[in-house]
Enzyme design. Sequence first.
Site, PDB file in Angstrom:
ATOM      1  N   ASP A 273     -14.309-103.235  26.090  1.00 42.96           N
ATOM      2  CA  ASP A 273     -15.092-101.880  26.319  1.00 42.96           C
ATOM      3  C   ASP A 273     -16.065-102.008  25.126  1.00 42.96           C
ATOM      4  O   ASP A 273     -16.344-100.791  24.737  1.00 42.96           O
ATOM      5  CB  ASP A 273     -14.414-100.797  26.631  1.00 42.96           C
ATOM      6  CG  ASP A 273     -13.200-101.074  27.765  1.00 42.96           C
ATOM      7  OD1 ASP A 273     -13.826-101.709  28.843  1.00 42.96           O
ATOM      8  OD2 ASP A 273     -12.306-100.487  27.834  1.00 42.96           O
TER       9      ASP A 273
ATOM     10  N   LYS B  67     -20.167-104.954  26.073  1.00 38.01           N
ATOM     11  CA  LYS B  67     -20.411-106.331  26.609  1.00 38.01           C
ATOM     12  C   LYS B  67     -21.786-106.553  27.652  1.00 38.01           C
ATOM     13  O   LYS B  67     -22.738-107.069  27.462  1.00 38.01           O
ATOM     14  CB  LYS B  67     -19.406-107.201  26.891  1.00 38.01           C
ATOM     15  CG  LYS B  67     -18.323-107.373  25.767  1.00 38.01           C
ATOM     16  CD  LYS B  67     -17.050-108.238  26.198  1.00 38.01           C
ATOM     17  CE  LYS B  67     -16.264-107.336  27.347  1.00 38.01           C
ATOM     18  NZ  LYS B  67     -15.640-106.289  26.669  1.00 38.01           N
TER      19      LYS B  67
ATOM     20  N   GLY C 101     -14.522-104.022  33.190  1.00 43.17           N
ATOM     21  CA  GLY C 101     -15.506-103.013  33.739  1.00 43.17           C
ATOM     22  C   GLY C 101     -16.703-103.046  32.898  1.00 43.17           C
ATOM     23  O   GLY C 101     -16.589-102.619  31.885  1.00 43.17           O
ATOM     24  N   HIS C 102     -17.763-103.882  33.375  1.00 43.35           N
ATOM     25  CA  HIS C 102     -18.885-103.975  32.553  1.00 43.35           C
ATOM     26  C   HIS C 102     -20.075-103.135  33.063  1.00 43.35           C
ATOM     27  O   HIS C 102     -20.562-103.239  34.084  1.00 43.35           O
ATOM     28  CB  HIS C 102     -19.191-105.448  32.435  1.00 43.35           C
ATOM     29  CG  HIS C 102     -18.397-106.366  31.729  1.00 43.35           C
ATOM     30  ND1 HIS C 102     -18.694-107.509  31.660  1.00 43.35           N
ATOM     31  CD2 HIS C 102     -17.028-105.869  31.243  1.00 43.35           C
ATOM     32  CE1 HIS C 102     -17.401-108.061  31.298  1.00 43.35           C
ATOM     33  NE2 HIS C 102     -16.532-107.138  30.826  1.00 43.35           N
TER      34      HIS C 102
ATOM     35  N   GLN D 284     -12.751-108.680  28.509  1.00 46.04           N
ATOM     36  CA  GLN D 284     -11.740-107.912  27.666  1.00 46.04           C
ATOM     37  C   GLN D 284     -12.279-108.097  26.213  1.00 46.04           C
ATOM     38  O   GLN D 284     -13.341-108.159  25.888  1.00 46.04           O
ATOM     39  CB  GLN D 284     -10.484-108.681  27.872  1.00 46.04           C
ATOM     40  CG  GLN D 284      -9.684-108.435  29.012  1.00 46.04           C
ATOM     41  CD  GLN D 284     -10.097-109.110  30.306  1.00 46.04           C
ATOM     42  OE1 GLN D 284     -10.383-110.119  30.278  1.00 46.04           O
ATOM     43  NE2 GLN D 284     -10.690-108.275  31.397  1.00 46.04           N
TER      44      GLN D 284
ATOM     45  N   LEU E 249     -23.623 -96.898  17.939  1.00 48.00           N
ATOM     46  CA  LEU E 249     -24.005 -96.367  16.734  1.00 48.00           C
ATOM     47  C   LEU E 249     -24.101 -94.560  16.975  1.00 48.00           C
ATOM     48  O   LEU E 249     -23.587 -93.849  16.047  1.00 48.00           O
ATOM     49  CB  LEU E 249     -24.970 -96.992  15.978  1.00 48.00           C
ATOM     50  CG  LEU E 249     -25.209 -96.604  14.768  1.00 48.00           C
ATOM     51  CD1 LEU E 249     -24.096 -96.943  13.529  1.00 48.00           C
ATOM     52  CD2 LEU E 249     -26.344 -97.122  13.920  1.00 48.00           C
TER      53      LEU E 249
HETATM   54  P1  GDP Z   1     -17.803-103.603  28.417  1.00 47.71           P
HETATM   55  O1  GDP Z   1     -16.458-103.607  29.402  1.00 47.71           O
HETATM   56  O2  GDP Z   1     -17.633-104.093  26.900  1.00 47.71           O
HETATM   57  O3  GDP Z   1     -19.196-103.994  29.002  1.00 47.71           O
HETATM   58  O4  GDP Z   1     -18.105-102.061  27.999  1.00 47.71           O
HETATM   59  P2  GDP Z   1     -17.919-100.840  29.097  1.00 47.71           P
HETATM   60  O5  GDP Z   1     -18.994-100.986  30.006  1.00 47.71           O
HETATM   61  O6  GDP Z   1     -16.473-100.754  29.783  1.00 47.71           O
HETATM   62  O7  GDP Z   1     -17.853 -99.697  28.164  1.00 47.71           O
HETATM   63  C1  GDP Z   1     -18.873 -99.295  27.303  1.00 47.71           C
HETATM   64  C2  GDP Z   1     -19.349 -97.854  27.779  1.00 47.71           C
HETATM   65  O8  GDP Z   1     -20.296 -97.503  26.717  1.00 47.71           O
HETATM   66  C3  GDP Z   1     -20.277 -98.034  28.859  1.00 47.71           C
HETATM   67  O9  GDP Z   1     -20.111 -96.696  29.793  1.00 47.71           O
HETATM   68  C4  GDP Z   1     -21.718 -98.156  28.525  1.00 47.71           C
HETATM   69  O10 GDP Z   1     -22.607 -97.574  29.191  1.00 47.71           O
HETATM   70  C5  GDP Z   1     -21.635 -97.338  27.208  1.00 47.71           C
HETATM   71  N1  GDP Z   1     -22.499 -97.863  26.082  1.00 47.71           N
HETATM   72  C6  GDP Z   1     -22.743 -98.982  25.782  1.00 47.71           C
HETATM   73  N2  GDP Z   1     -23.658 -99.029  24.657  1.00 47.71           N
HETATM   74  C7  GDP Z   1     -23.699 -97.741  24.243  1.00 47.71           C
HETATM   75  C8  GDP Z   1     -24.307 -97.384  23.198  1.00 47.71           C
HETATM   76  O11 GDP Z   1     -24.934 -98.030  22.352  1.00 47.71           O
HETATM   77  N3  GDP Z   1     -24.093 -95.946  22.867  1.00 47.71           N
HETATM   78  C9  GDP Z   1     -23.573 -95.241  23.982  1.00 47.71           C
HETATM   79  N4  GDP Z   1     -23.343 -93.835  24.082  1.00 47.71           N
HETATM   80  N5  GDP Z   1     -22.992 -95.630  25.040  1.00 47.71           N
HETATM   81  C10 GDP Z   1     -22.994 -97.054  25.143  1.00 47.71           C
HETATM   82  P1  IMO Z   2     -13.604-105.148  29.892  1.00 44.66           P
HETATM   83  O1  IMO Z   2     -13.897-106.567  29.903  1.00 44.66           O
HETATM   84  C1  IMO Z   2     -10.513-102.954  27.842  1.00 44.66           C
HETATM   85  C2  IMO Z   2      -6.446-104.176  28.887  1.00 44.66           C
HETATM   86  C3  IMO Z   2      -5.334-103.445  29.906  1.00 44.66           C
HETATM   87  C4  IMO Z   2      -3.963-103.568  29.104  1.00 44.66           C
HETATM   88  C5  IMO Z   2      -4.146-104.985  28.956  1.00 44.66           C
HETATM   89  C6  IMO Z   2      -3.423-105.952  30.023  1.00 44.66           C
HETATM   90  O2  IMO Z   2     -14.110-104.133  30.590  1.00 44.66           O
HETATM   91  O3  IMO Z   2     -13.844-105.013  28.190  1.00 44.66           O
HETATM   92  P2  IMO Z   2      -4.493-106.593  32.401  1.00 44.66           P
HETATM   93  O4  IMO Z   2      -4.846-105.770  33.607  1.00 44.66           O
HETATM   94  O5  IMO Z   2      -5.384-107.465  31.874  1.00 44.66           O
HETATM   95  O6  IMO Z   2      -3.098-107.564  32.737  1.00 44.66           O
HETATM   96  O7  IMO Z   2      -4.013-105.755  31.390  1.00 44.66           O
HETATM   97  O8  IMO Z   2      -5.570-105.280  28.638  1.00 44.66           O
HETATM   98  N1  IMO Z   2      -7.555-104.521  29.666  1.00 44.66           N
HETATM   99  C7  IMO Z   2      -8.740-104.294  29.119  1.00 44.66           C
HETATM  100  N2  IMO Z   2      -9.111-103.288  28.158  1.00 44.66           N
HETATM  101  N3  IMO Z   2     -11.363-103.512  28.360  1.00 44.66           N
HETATM  102  C8  IMO Z   2     -11.167-104.524  29.426  1.00 44.66           C
HETATM  103  O9  IMO Z   2     -11.853-105.266  30.028  1.00 44.66           O
HETATM  104  C9  IMO Z   2      -9.735-104.733  29.798  1.00 44.66           C
HETATM  105  N4  IMO Z   2      -8.703-105.702  30.823  1.00 44.66           N
HETATM  106  C10 IMO Z   2      -7.646-105.469  30.480  1.00 44.66           C
HETATM  107  O10 IMO Z   2      -5.885-102.007  29.631  1.00 44.66           O
HETATM  108  O11 IMO Z   2      -3.903-102.964  27.984  1.00 44.66           O
HETATM  109 MG    MG Z   3     -15.039-102.458  30.188  1.00 44.56          MG
END
Ligand code: GDP
Ligand code: IMO
Ligand code: MG
Length: 422
Positions: free
Chosen positions: A13, A16, A40-41, A222, A330
């Site tokens: 999270d 990415k 979840g991207h 991840q 940031l």
């Molecule tokens: P990922 O799994 O690495 O793709 O990240 P996620 O989408 O799960 O979580 C990142 C969250 O932060 C999402 O809700 C994005 O929309 C948000 N996000 C990404 N970059 C920024 C940023 O620079 N500032 C803020 N406030 N939110 C961001």
């Molecule tokens: P993205 O790609 C954050 C965590 C779960 C748990 C551990 C194992 O959005 O960054 P699993 O279901 O993979 O067997 O769970 O990994 N986890 C993540 N945490 N972002 C993710 O993906 C994750 N995918 C799995 O919360 O701790």
């Molecule tokens: Mg995510």
Amino acid sequence: MSVKVILGTQWGDEGKGKIVDLLSEQADIVARYQGGANAGHTIVISGTKYVLHLIPSGILHPEVHCVIGNGVVIDPLALMEEITMLEGMGINIDGRLHISHKAHLIMPYHKMLDAAREKQQGSIGTTGRGIGPAYFDKALRIGIRIVDLLDRNALRDKLRLNIEEKSQLLQKIYGSAPLIVDELIDEYMAFDSKIDPYITDTTSLLNNALKDGKSVIAEGAQGALLDLDHGTYPFVTSSNPTSGGACTGLGIPPTSITSVLGVVKAYSTRVGNGPFPTELHDADGELLRSEGHEFGATTGRSRRCGWLDIPALKYSCMVNGVSEIALTKLDVLGAFSELKICTEYEVDGKNVKHFPADVHTLERVKCKYISMQGWNSDIVSVKSFKDLPQQAQNYIMKIQDLLEVKINLISTSPARADTFAI
Ligand code: GDP
Ligand code: IMO
Ligand code: MG
């Protein structure tokens, strides 16, 4: 020819999805190499939010081709839902999505086993998407692969054996109701025709593209600290998000990788259980969560929050060979007048030289922090490094100095537009 691996350096999270989407503008192909619908991207474009679980984050660029590689475990239900969602939002994926015939399938019993195990003591806090049990079957050499969908009779036999075995396990060990073999077989047979147009030999597709001088982004899911081999085992996922996973998960040689971009969130978060040295249980942690909207994109769970952790990040940069960094979120730190960065771990009063391999030590580490002045203001509209408040510039430069890796990109909001190079 180039392959840029874009991966998470922390516990997932990091943002990415946003960075991959942004850099896809310069790419021909974006390929996911591991994980499954546990990811979840999130991508935000002109106020519209897209959350992708399996389909690579390049899909919103109409010219970009997207690959789901052999290292990914595919839940056909989740995949169909995602395709329908994208089509409903006007995104055409026909001829642009390519799924490896070697990828393994997540079956309903994998999700049931995941849920049943999570009820036991010492749970990992998984996403419940059946990831661990699917990779377990892959390693046990009894997994069902996409290619198996092509031979109905062989699939029926393989599925029957698997379902009977899993049904016994679920009933005997976890006290679940028995699985109905024929119902499951029929359901999965039906996916065959729906997924068929996308199935191909992605290993050849990618290697031929590289030979033709195309540029590829390998998208990690991840983060490095959730890596099965290099993460905070056993509180990890069941695949290899680290850069080496891009080669095995796509069938491309290590010599094809030209850069590794590590996505670093400006602070730390973790969702699920396991050690988290810089975790905050106070008002600062709450503020990070509320300002950063730190709730999971897949499960909606509240993310644990803490200060930036340099020992963990140094380890991550080393394991991945990170050659450049994108620093995200940031803006979230604009709510603070004082910021902290953990620069060292101590155990029993002694400096810890290496990132601990065992969770018990990691749980016991004492973090040593440096304090930095916050900028206490909104930086979303800032479009260049020199226009950032001095304190924000200092924070970025401090991280760059500590990690000894160039920070190339700064992200200041979820939107595609709010990113600048430095
Ligand atoms: P990922 O799994 O690495 O793709 O990240 P996620 O989408 O799960 O979580 C990142 C969250 O932060 C999402 O809700 C994005 O929309 C948000 N996000 C990404 N970059 C920024 C940023 O620079 N500032 C803020 N406030 N939110 C961001
Ligand atoms: P993205 O790609 C954050 C965590 C779960 C748990 C551990 C194992 O959005 O960054 P699993 O279901 O993979 O067997 O769970 O990994 N986890 C993540 N945490 N972002 C993710 O993906 C994750 N995918 C799995 O919360 O701790
Ligand atoms: Mg995510």
